[in-house]
Design a protein around this motif. Sequence first.
Motif, PDB file in Angstrom:
ATOM      1  N   ASN A 760      22.430  17.174  -1.054  1.00 23.83           N
ATOM      2  CA  ASN A 760      21.616  16.574   0.010  1.00 23.83           C
ATOM      3  C   ASN A 760      20.487  15.728  -0.567  1.00 23.83           C
ATOM      4  O   ASN A 760      20.138  14.668  -0.014  1.00 23.83           O
ATOM      5  CB  ASN A 760      21.047  17.675   0.903  1.00 23.83           C
ATOM      6  N   LEU A 763      21.914  12.414  -1.609  1.00 19.53           N
ATOM      7  CA  LEU A 763      22.152  11.555  -0.440  1.00 19.53           C
ATOM      8  C   LEU A 763      20.847  10.953   0.075  1.00 19.53           C
ATOM      9  O   LEU A 763      20.810   9.782   0.495  1.00 19.53           O
ATOM     10  CB  LEU A 763      22.835  12.371   0.665  1.00 19.53           C
ATOM     11  N   ASP A 764      19.776  11.742   0.064  1.00 16.92           N
ATOM     12  CA  ASP A 764      18.488  11.214   0.514  1.00 16.92           C
ATOM     13  C   ASP A 764      17.988  10.110  -0.399  1.00 16.92           C
ATOM     14  O   ASP A 764      17.289   9.180   0.050  1.00 16.92           O
ATOM     15  CB  ASP A 764      17.462  12.356   0.570  1.00 16.92           C
ATOM     16  N   ASP A 766      19.889   8.003  -1.811  1.00 16.80           N
ATOM     17  CA  ASP A 766      20.893   6.935  -1.734  1.00 16.80           C
ATOM     18  C   ASP A 766      21.737   6.861  -3.010  1.00 16.80           C
ATOM     19  O   ASP A 766      22.157   5.777  -3.437  1.00 16.80           O
ATOM     20  CB  ASP A 766      20.230   5.581  -1.455  1.00 16.80           C
ATOM     21  N   SER A 768      25.032   7.802  -3.640  1.00 16.39           N
ATOM     22  CA  SER A 768      26.290   8.253  -3.027  1.00 16.39           C
ATOM     23  C   SER A 768      27.313   8.691  -4.063  1.00 16.39           C
ATOM     24  O   SER A 768      28.045   9.659  -3.854  1.00 16.39           O
ATOM     25  CB  SER A 768      26.870   7.127  -2.155  1.00 16.39           C
ATOM     26  N   LYS A 786      30.971  14.763   4.333  1.00 16.01           N
ATOM     27  CA  LYS A 786      29.648  14.184   4.577  1.00 16.01           C
ATOM     28  C   LYS A 786      29.327  13.087   3.565  1.00 16.01           C
ATOM     29  O   LYS A 786      28.792  12.026   3.930  1.00 16.01           O
ATOM     30  CB  LYS A 786      28.600  15.291   4.513  1.00 16.01           C
ATOM     31  N   CYS A 787      29.682  13.308   2.303  1.00 13.06           N
ATOM     32  CA  CYS A 787      29.432  12.291   1.266  1.00 13.06           C
ATOM     33  C   CYS A 787      30.321  11.070   1.468  1.00 13.06           C
ATOM     34  O   CYS A 787      29.896   9.932   1.203  1.00 13.06           O
ATOM     35  CB  CYS A 787      29.655  12.892  -0.119  1.00 13.06           C
ATOM     36  N   PHE A 789      31.370   9.804   4.318  1.00 12.76           N
ATOM     37  CA  PHE A 789      30.842   9.010   5.426  1.00 12.76           C
ATOM     38  C   PHE A 789      29.493   8.367   5.108  1.00 12.76           C
ATOM     39  O   PHE A 789      29.067   7.448   5.810  1.00 12.76           O
ATOM     40  CB  PHE A 789      30.705   9.879   6.682  1.00 12.76           C
ATOM     41  N   SER A 790      28.827   8.860   4.066  1.00 11.43           N
ATOM     42  CA  SER A 790      27.536   8.270   3.703  1.00 11.43           C
ATOM     43  C   SER A 790      27.668   6.992   2.893  1.00 11.43           C
ATOM     44  O   SER A 790      26.672   6.303   2.651  1.00 11.43           O
ATOM     45  CB  SER A 790      26.715   9.293   2.912  1.00 11.43           C
ATOM     46  N   VAL A 791      28.884   6.637   2.464  1.00 13.44           N
ATOM     47  CA  VAL A 791      29.099   5.460   1.608  1.00 13.44           C
ATOM     48  C   VAL A 791      29.199   4.208   2.473  1.00 13.44           C
ATOM     49  O   VAL A 791      29.879   4.196   3.510  1.00 13.44           O
ATOM     50  CB  VAL A 791      30.376   5.645   0.772  1.00 13.44           C
ATOM     51  N   ASN A 792      28.540   3.164   2.046  1.00  9.92           N
ATOM     52  CA  ASN A 792      28.644   1.857   2.712  1.00  9.92           C
ATOM     53  C   ASN A 792      30.045   1.297   2.471  1.00  9.92           C
ATOM     54  O   ASN A 792      30.559   1.367   1.358  1.00  9.92           O
ATOM     55  CB  ASN A 792      27.587   0.901   2.151  1.00  9.92           C
TER      56      ASN A 792
END
Length: 892
Positions: A760, A763-764, A766, A768, A786-787, A789-792
């Motif tokens: 976490n 992720l905070d 950035d 990824s 979760k990881c 979906f956090s990727v651009n």
Amino acid sequence: MNYRFQNLLGAPYRGGNVLISEDTLLISPVGNRISVTDLVKSQTTTLPLQSSSNICRIALSPDGVFLFTVDEKNRCLFINLRRRVVLHRISFKKPVSVVKFSPDGANIAVGTGKLVQIWRAPGFRKEFFPFELVRTFADCHDKVTALDWSPDGNYLLAGSKDLTARLLFVKKLSGVKYKPQLFLGHRDSIVGSYFGTNKKTNKVEKVYTITRDCYIFSWGIIQNNFDEMEVDNSEPASPGTPRRDSEENVESGGVVSVKKRKNIGDGNVDSEDGYLLREKWQLVRKDNFSQAPAKVTACDYHRYLDMVVVGFSNGVFGLYQMPDFVCLHMLSISREKITTAIFNQHGNWLSFGCAKLGQLLVWEWRSESYILKQQGHYFDVNCLAYSPDSQLLATGADDNKVKVWTVQSGFCFVTFSEHANAVTALQFLANNHCLLSASLDGTVRAWDLFRYRNFRTFTSPTSRQFVSLAVDQSGEVVCAGTLDSFEIFVWSMKTGRLLDILSGHEGPVHGLMFSPTNAVLASSSWDKTVRLWDVFEGKGAVETFNHMHDVLTVVYRPDGRQLASCTLDGQIHFWDPIDGILMYTIEGRRDIAGGRLMTDRRSAATSSSGKCFTTLCYSADGSYILAGGSSKYICMYDIADQVLLRRFQITNNLSLDGVLDVLNSKNMTDAGPLDLIDDDDSDIEEGVDQQTREKLGHDLPGSLLNRGRPVVRTKCLRIAPTGRNFAASTTEGVLIYSIDESFIFDPTDLDIDVTPEAINAALDEDQSSRALILSLRLNEDALIKKCIFSVNPVDIAKLIQSIPHRYLQRLVEALAELLESCPHLEFVLRWCQELCKVHGTYIQQNSRNLLPALKSLQMAITRTHQDVADMCSSNEYLLRYLCSTSAKKETS
């Protein structure tokens, strides 16, 4: 290796009563297991619980939380149905014929032998002995066959084989000598007895009794009968009721104390609870179902609709509106007797079961349509075949039928019954739309899974019995091995013509398989050889592998570089088909040993007869092999180290022979084992087990008959191409074992910094790429998704380049799961595309290890593609319609 039992196919119903919970869940016993079918979602599951023997009676609490099951050994399980766990156990001394929960769920009425017992339902309480015997009625002179509670739970209506029904008051009467009200005049045993109520007051005003000789009796209240009751303070206790010495007065006689009244209620006749004791009953009318010589075998009554459904021994059921006895429906649904019939809560659905044929039906009587129509195999399942996408499972059995099941839902959606003898082998074609089956009737048939028809039949010049089947990778050549002529027949799939007959074996050809990489055919025979054939070149046998004992089956490894065969002495041999040398040998006789037959003269530890594998199956990556045979075990071996990794015990059902390792010497008699002697003249509910007894039975010395018991064994093993589950055709049915999807903690690649908090935090910040690698090392499904979906989307290609090769399989599995569940289709597909671009070379070189994950991904993409294609097709026609409608409006 983390396979766990998931479902049971091939036998939706085998006897006993069925229940409908919450108006949508159909609960039915299957052997010693419980199957739950969701009638709305069209999905069936099997509870991961086993009774000690076949379950014959089940009861459900009014709130649908607790399930009470009774097996043939009179052992009962109290189950939390929603959590699927056993809470309590209890055993009865006499066979249990009927069991029902009270309307409030506080008590359970059990008909055991001639007794009617009231037990306190334990609920969620944790006690040393949670079941408490509240009351025992010993008024019946023969077996209790029917029970029904009054709406207030104060009365029981008990029907018996002594041709009478009795009205029982549940609570203890203080100072009153009470004799149960008798309903007389029946000429056969009572099948069902029910209370009828007034819809406005919800009080009992009538009683219905249904007898086996096709009569229904309607009873009504005519006058007060309180004056005939005598007061007596010396009432003896009912036999079997526990005594309470710690209370003020012992329950063996005298006035019950105030403390005791709190538990059993105030049994005053003048109270509102005892209103039925003051009434007198009389026969109002007697009606005949007009189905002679058939007998009534099942019935049910819906109290609020005042309707009766009756099932007969000739397969006919009738629906009647009471009290006028108006026949609403009369329909024949089976060739054999109906063993269970029940209403759902609202009364719009009727559920029927036929144990002998394994039929389970749910019928909506208002629209006259089927909600559910399932029939399992009512003889042993001989063969299995997975479709290439792992979504379908085909089964063939001794009942001459081929059935195709949906693995995810557990439903059979098509049955082919053209074969005239037992089906012995099955094979799917690579296109997933064609199924081949071989049979002892001398035919090999091709089935179209689009149109559900037999579009091609392969036969031999003279009648032969086919026991094995194989199709090459291109689907052009079909081969079948015979039982009687020891030959292999080769046909063309396109034309159906016989191309060649391969001769050389000197025994039945029980194993056939094409190499996954070339057109070499491997065959195994009881002549102690495995032969390799070049089918297309027509050169005959190109290689022969000799064994010391009869070879029972042969399989190729998925990469085609290894061949496994099992022999009659319990060994598994691994051959190199290219060099023609023996690579490994596994001695499996001790691993598969277990279980002693009733007729065995030796113990299970010293007996060596029949201890061998009869079916083999490689895993999807070829690293381990599954083996099963005439035993209660399925063995999993690591091929490289030749060690036993795990043993799966397919059942704990003591109704099958070969489950116990040690037999009880008390059950042995001069005529043989006590369990194999049939000295019961009563009617036995027919089902699969009874048929198997008839099939296997032999005469014993004297006049006693050997009932025979089905022997536990595994006839066929098949693992899904995705590697996520495998199927085993056993005496119990088709068992599906699947990899547990729950979180698995793997500490091999962890250190103190790999934590959810660290993921976490990355992720905070950035980061990824770092967060995704940490989640893959932690191997927690929720964090991996979760990881992802956090990727651009623009950074996907760069991030995939930083992922080590050892985490690719876990990432592919996560993407396959996301494709089936999340709505972000384009985003996940872009991940898959970039993954193949960046790591395509590595995936191609290590396809064997990544094959299960890639198959799962392919299956998810195929299913999603089909859904999107159907949606686009419907939208296309809708847009055309809207455009044409708008054009007409403009012209007008």
